[in-house]
Design an enzyme around this catalytic site. Sequence first.
Site, PDB file in Angstrom:
ATOM      1  N   SER A 126       0.830  -1.203   0.000  1.00  0.00           N
ATOM      2  CA  SER A 126       0.000   0.000   0.000  1.00  0.00           C
ATOM      3  C   SER A 126       0.861   1.248   0.000  1.00  0.00           C
ATOM      4  O   SER A 126       1.967   1.253   0.564  1.00  0.00           O
ATOM      5  CB  SER A 126      -0.854  -0.007   1.267  1.00  0.00           C
ATOM      6  OG  SER A 126      -1.475   1.248   1.445  1.00  0.00           O
ATOM      7  N   TYR A 150      -1.491  -0.985  10.867  1.00  0.00           N
ATOM      8  CA  TYR A 150      -1.821  -1.548   9.551  1.00  0.00           C
ATOM      9  C   TYR A 150      -0.654  -1.338   8.578  1.00  0.00           C
ATOM     10  O   TYR A 150      -0.171  -2.268   7.929  1.00  0.00           O
ATOM     11  CB  TYR A 150      -3.096  -0.891   8.995  1.00  0.00           C
ATOM     12  CG  TYR A 150      -3.290  -1.099   7.517  1.00  0.00           C
ATOM     13  CD1 TYR A 150      -3.599  -2.364   7.024  1.00  0.00           C
ATOM     14  CD2 TYR A 150      -3.145  -0.052   6.605  1.00  0.00           C
ATOM     15  CE1 TYR A 150      -3.763  -2.574   5.654  1.00  0.00           C
ATOM     16  CE2 TYR A 150      -3.310  -0.253   5.243  1.00  0.00           C
ATOM     17  CZ  TYR A 150      -3.621  -1.513   4.773  1.00  0.00           C
ATOM     18  OH  TYR A 150      -3.772  -1.710   3.421  1.00  0.00           O
ATOM     19  N   LYS A 154       2.295  -3.956   6.552  1.00  0.00           N
ATOM     20  CA  LYS A 154       2.681  -3.968   5.132  1.00  0.00           C
ATOM     21  C   LYS A 154       4.207  -3.860   5.002  1.00  0.00           C
ATOM     22  O   LYS A 154       4.822  -4.580   4.213  1.00  0.00           O
ATOM     23  CB  LYS A 154       2.013  -2.816   4.372  1.00  0.00           C
ATOM     24  CG  LYS A 154       0.491  -2.930   4.281  1.00  0.00           C
ATOM     25  CD  LYS A 154       0.050  -4.109   3.457  1.00  0.00           C
ATOM     26  CE  LYS A 154      -1.453  -4.204   3.304  1.00  0.00           C
ATOM     27  NZ  LYS A 154      -1.903  -5.530   2.824  1.00  0.00           N
TER      28      LYS A 154
HETATM   29  P1  NAD Z   1     -11.170  -6.426   1.398  1.00  0.00           P
HETATM   30  O1  NAD Z   1     -11.353  -6.374   2.869  1.00  0.00           O
HETATM   31  O2  NAD Z   1     -12.352  -6.189   0.524  1.00  0.00           O
HETATM   32  O3  NAD Z   1     -10.505  -7.833   0.979  1.00  0.00           O
HETATM   33  C1  NAD Z   1      -9.657  -8.571   1.843  1.00  0.00           C
HETATM   34  C2  NAD Z   1     -10.220  -9.973   1.948  1.00  0.00           C
HETATM   35  O4  NAD Z   1      -9.386 -10.752   2.812  1.00  0.00           O
HETATM   36  C3  NAD Z   1     -11.632 -10.002   2.545  1.00  0.00           C
HETATM   37  O5  NAD Z   1     -12.489 -10.722   1.671  1.00  0.00           O
HETATM   38  C4  NAD Z   1     -11.460 -10.697   3.888  1.00  0.00           C
HETATM   39  O6  NAD Z   1     -12.592 -11.476   4.229  1.00  0.00           O
HETATM   40  C5  NAD Z   1     -10.220 -11.544   3.632  1.00  0.00           C
HETATM   41  N1  NAD Z   1      -9.446 -11.887   4.837  1.00  0.00           N
HETATM   42  C6  NAD Z   1      -9.038 -11.043   5.816  1.00  0.00           C
HETATM   43  N2  NAD Z   1      -8.321 -11.723   6.731  1.00  0.00           N
HETATM   44  C7  NAD Z   1      -8.278 -13.024   6.315  1.00  0.00           C
HETATM   45  C8  NAD Z   1      -7.707 -14.215   6.843  1.00  0.00           C
HETATM   46  N3  NAD Z   1      -7.035 -14.213   8.006  1.00  0.00           N
HETATM   47  N4  NAD Z   1      -7.878 -15.375   6.187  1.00  0.00           N
HETATM   48  C9  NAD Z   1      -8.576 -15.397   5.020  1.00  0.00           C
HETATM   49  N5  NAD Z   1      -9.142 -14.308   4.469  1.00  0.00           N
HETATM   50  C10 NAD Z   1      -8.985 -13.126   5.123  1.00  0.00           C
HETATM   51  O7  NAD Z   1      -9.999  -5.411   1.025  1.00  0.00           O
HETATM   52  P2  NAD Z   1      -9.467  -4.908  -0.380  1.00  0.00           P
HETATM   53  O8  NAD Z   1      -9.769  -3.460  -0.469  1.00  0.00           O
HETATM   54  O9  NAD Z   1      -9.906  -5.801  -1.462  1.00  0.00           O
HETATM   55  O10 NAD Z   1      -7.903  -5.038  -0.136  1.00  0.00           O
HETATM   56  C11 NAD Z   1      -7.162  -6.172  -0.561  1.00  0.00           C
HETATM   57  C12 NAD Z   1      -5.715  -6.000  -0.124  1.00  0.00           C
HETATM   58  O11 NAD Z   1      -5.210  -4.785  -0.676  1.00  0.00           O
HETATM   59  C13 NAD Z   1      -5.530  -5.899   1.390  1.00  0.00           C
HETATM   60  O12 NAD Z   1      -4.347  -6.602   1.734  1.00  0.00           O
HETATM   61  C14 NAD Z   1      -5.357  -4.410   1.616  1.00  0.00           C
HETATM   62  O13 NAD Z   1      -4.576  -4.162   2.760  1.00  0.00           O
HETATM   63  C15 NAD Z   1      -4.634  -3.981   0.349  1.00  0.00           C
HETATM   64  N6  NAD Z   1      -4.844  -2.553   0.019  1.00  0.00           N
HETATM   65  C16 NAD Z   1      -6.119  -2.055  -0.099  1.00  0.00           C
HETATM   66  C17 NAD Z   1      -6.293  -0.701  -0.382  1.00  0.00           C
HETATM   67  C18 NAD Z   1      -7.686  -0.118  -0.483  1.00  0.00           C
HETATM   68  O14 NAD Z   1      -7.821   1.095  -0.351  1.00  0.00           O
HETATM   69  N7  NAD Z   1      -8.732  -0.898  -0.742  1.00  0.00           N
HETATM   70  C19 NAD Z   1      -5.178   0.146  -0.547  1.00  0.00           C
HETATM   71  C20 NAD Z   1      -3.924  -0.397  -0.454  1.00  0.00           C
HETATM   72  C21 NAD Z   1      -3.759  -1.751  -0.166  1.00  0.00           C
HETATM   73  N1  UFG Z   2     -12.106  12.194   3.194  1.00  0.00           N
HETATM   74  C1  UFG Z   2     -13.088  13.109   3.528  1.00  0.00           C
HETATM   75  N2  UFG Z   2     -14.259  12.631   4.055  1.00  0.00           N
HETATM   76  C2  UFG Z   2     -14.492  11.306   4.248  1.00  0.00           C
HETATM   77  C3  UFG Z   2     -13.476  10.378   3.899  1.00  0.00           C
HETATM   78  C4  UFG Z   2     -12.293  10.864   3.384  1.00  0.00           C
HETATM   79  O1  UFG Z   2     -12.912  14.304   3.362  1.00  0.00           O
HETATM   80  O2  UFG Z   2     -15.566  10.940   4.748  1.00  0.00           O
HETATM   81  C5  UFG Z   2     -10.859  12.685   2.568  1.00  0.00           C
HETATM   82  C6  UFG Z   2      -9.577  12.348   3.325  1.00  0.00           C
HETATM   83  O3  UFG Z   2      -9.306  13.324   4.297  1.00  0.00           O
HETATM   84  C7  UFG Z   2      -8.556  12.280   2.201  1.00  0.00           C
HETATM   85  C8  UFG Z   2      -9.357  11.758   1.009  1.00  0.00           C
HETATM   86  O4  UFG Z   2     -10.731  12.023   1.319  1.00  0.00           O
HETATM   87  O5  UFG Z   2      -8.117  13.581   1.881  1.00  0.00           O
HETATM   88  C9  UFG Z   2      -9.178  10.275   0.757  1.00  0.00           C
HETATM   89  O6  UFG Z   2      -9.446   9.556   1.980  1.00  0.00           O
HETATM   90  P1  UFG Z   2      -9.603   7.970   1.994  1.00  0.00           P
HETATM   91  O7  UFG Z   2      -9.929   7.569   3.395  1.00  0.00           O
HETATM   92  O8  UFG Z   2     -10.518   7.526   0.918  1.00  0.00           O
HETATM   93  O9  UFG Z   2      -8.145   7.457   1.573  1.00  0.00           O
HETATM   94  P2  UFG Z   2      -6.736   7.629   2.295  1.00  0.00           P
HETATM   95  O10 UFG Z   2      -5.776   8.119   1.246  1.00  0.00           O
HETATM   96  O11 UFG Z   2      -6.812   8.392   3.529  1.00  0.00           O
HETATM   97  O12 UFG Z   2      -6.366   6.125   2.699  1.00  0.00           O
HETATM   98  C10 UFG Z   2      -6.531   5.020   1.813  1.00  0.00           C
HETATM   99  C11 UFG Z   2      -6.679   3.737   2.634  1.00  0.00           C
HETATM  100  C12 UFG Z   2      -5.399   3.426   3.341  1.00  0.00           C
HETATM  101  C13 UFG Z   2      -4.296   3.360   2.339  1.00  0.00           C
HETATM  102  C14 UFG Z   2      -4.212   4.627   1.536  1.00  0.00           C
HETATM  103  C15 UFG Z   2      -3.172   4.515   0.458  1.00  0.00           C
HETATM  104  O13 UFG Z   2      -7.700   3.898   3.602  1.00  0.00           O
HETATM  105  O14 UFG Z   2      -5.487   2.186   3.964  1.00  0.00           O
HETATM  106  O15 UFG Z   2      -5.469   4.908   0.928  1.00  0.00           O
HETATM  107  O16 UFG Z   2      -3.414   3.387  -0.323  1.00  0.00           O
HETATM  108  F1  UFG Z   2      -3.127   3.149   2.979  1.00  0.00           F
END
Ligand code: NAD
Ligand code: UFG
Length: 352
Positions: A126, A150, A154
């Site tokens: 991430s 978190y 990573k």
């Molecule tokens: P998500 O929560 O939709 O998907 C993660 C999945 O993993 C879920 O279906 C959950 O049930 C499963 N899971 C969690 N713990 C588990 C375990 N112990 N055993 C088996 N399954 C398990 O999240 P996502 O947005 O699809 O994210 C996928 C990956 O990408 C994650 O590792 C997350 O940290 C990473 N990531 C997400 C974002 C984002 O903004 N969505 C940004 C950067 C990185």
């Molecule tokens: N924001 C608002 N109102 C809301 C939610 C968010 O103003 O209700 C703003 C935040 O302050 C930020 C922007 O919208 O400026 C984006 O916020 P997000 O929460 O959507 O995303 P972030 O960049 O803060 O964080 C996300 C994931 C993290 C990840 C990161 C980089 O939540 O886990 O992107 O991948 F690490």
Amino acid sequence: MDKTVLVTGGAGYIGSHTAVALLERGHRVVIADNLANSSAEAVVTVRRLTGREVAFHQIDLTDEDALDEVFAEHPIESVIHFAGLKAVGESVTAPLAYYRANLISTLNLLNRMQHRDVRKLVFSSSATVYGDPEQLPITESARTGATNPYGRTKLMIEEICRDLAASDPRWRISLLRYFNPVGAHPSGEMGEDPLGVPNNLVPYVMQVAVGRRDRMRVFGADWDTPDGSGVRDYIHVLDLAEGHLAALEHLESGCEVFNLGTGRGASVFEVIKTTENVSGRSIPFEVVGRRDGDIATSLADPSKANEALEWRADRNLEVMLRDAWNWQSRHPNGYADKVGDDVDVPTPTPPD
Ligand code: NAD
Ligand code: UFG
């Protein structure tokens, strides 16, 4: 292509979109997910959209024996590892749950892979590992330093992968640092379905547009950005899914890190305005104080992935939000609205 890929967390938001992309490219897919943050309906939808069979194992990756049974049952050739917990705030209040879910799961997975002679891995890292960046856009060589448990999971997993690759040249690992994944499958049948109150901007703004919530809160309009609101590099989940395919196809000996982003930034106000345009709904909002731990701007330099993986994220903000709205407006309550759906979809073919 006709390879079996284990997709951990494949019922989740990014995993389900990537599973569809893999199947469309001709891979076979096995999903392992404990459904802690997802619905079995997502797996049903992957099958419906592709007309392909997908093996699904509802297991927790902290259970190494259960994981080994998955490897015993399928000729797995590579792994895309999405499974993990991802809520930043929750990781601060429940750090042990995060270290357990993310680290123990990954150690078990790597151990089973080594034991079963499977050494191709794509891992979901991430942009959070960059903390508050010193320079923009952010390149892979930027200083890292997570600010919450978190993010630290990573960083720790990245180090574990580097050590493993250094120990044995047969490992081929890609660490993908995603920026801000948003959007949904263009069919409107698959998308993001957060449990409870969404933490992230796009799911929240969509729930306001569809009438599930009254108004947006904009976390600060006094940032050092063009319009004062936070700027992020939003990337369409389909572009991200395609980035995983590219990473899988370009895996080389060792451990490489790639930014997956567009290199273009959008502010909170731009996201609100564009959502109003694509949905035809007005989005009431109020500006409130800054959220703890937020930064002004996060923006990727994706040129390493553009060149080495021959991949580019092309879908713009309007397409991202149009697809997110298409999903949200058809399924205001996410997958709960799909249970028992009788959608006209291709008949799944049995596995070869
Ligand atoms: P998500 O929560 O939709 O998907 C993660 C999945 O993993 C879920 O279906 C959950 O049930 C499963 N899971 C969690 N713990 C588990 C375990 N112990 N055993 C088996 N399954 C398990 O999240 P996502 O947005 O699809 O994210 C996928 C990956 O990408 C994650 O590792 C997350 O940290 C990473 N990531 C997400 C974002 C984002 O903004 N969505 C940004 C950067 C990185
Ligand atoms: N924001 C608002 N109102 C809301 C939610 C968010 O103003 O209700 C703003 C935040 O302050 C930020 C922007 O919208 O400026 C984006 O916020 P997000 O929460 O959507 O995303 P972030 O960049 O803060 O964080 C996300 C994931 C993290 C990840 C990161 C980089 O939540 O886990 O992107 O991948 F690490």
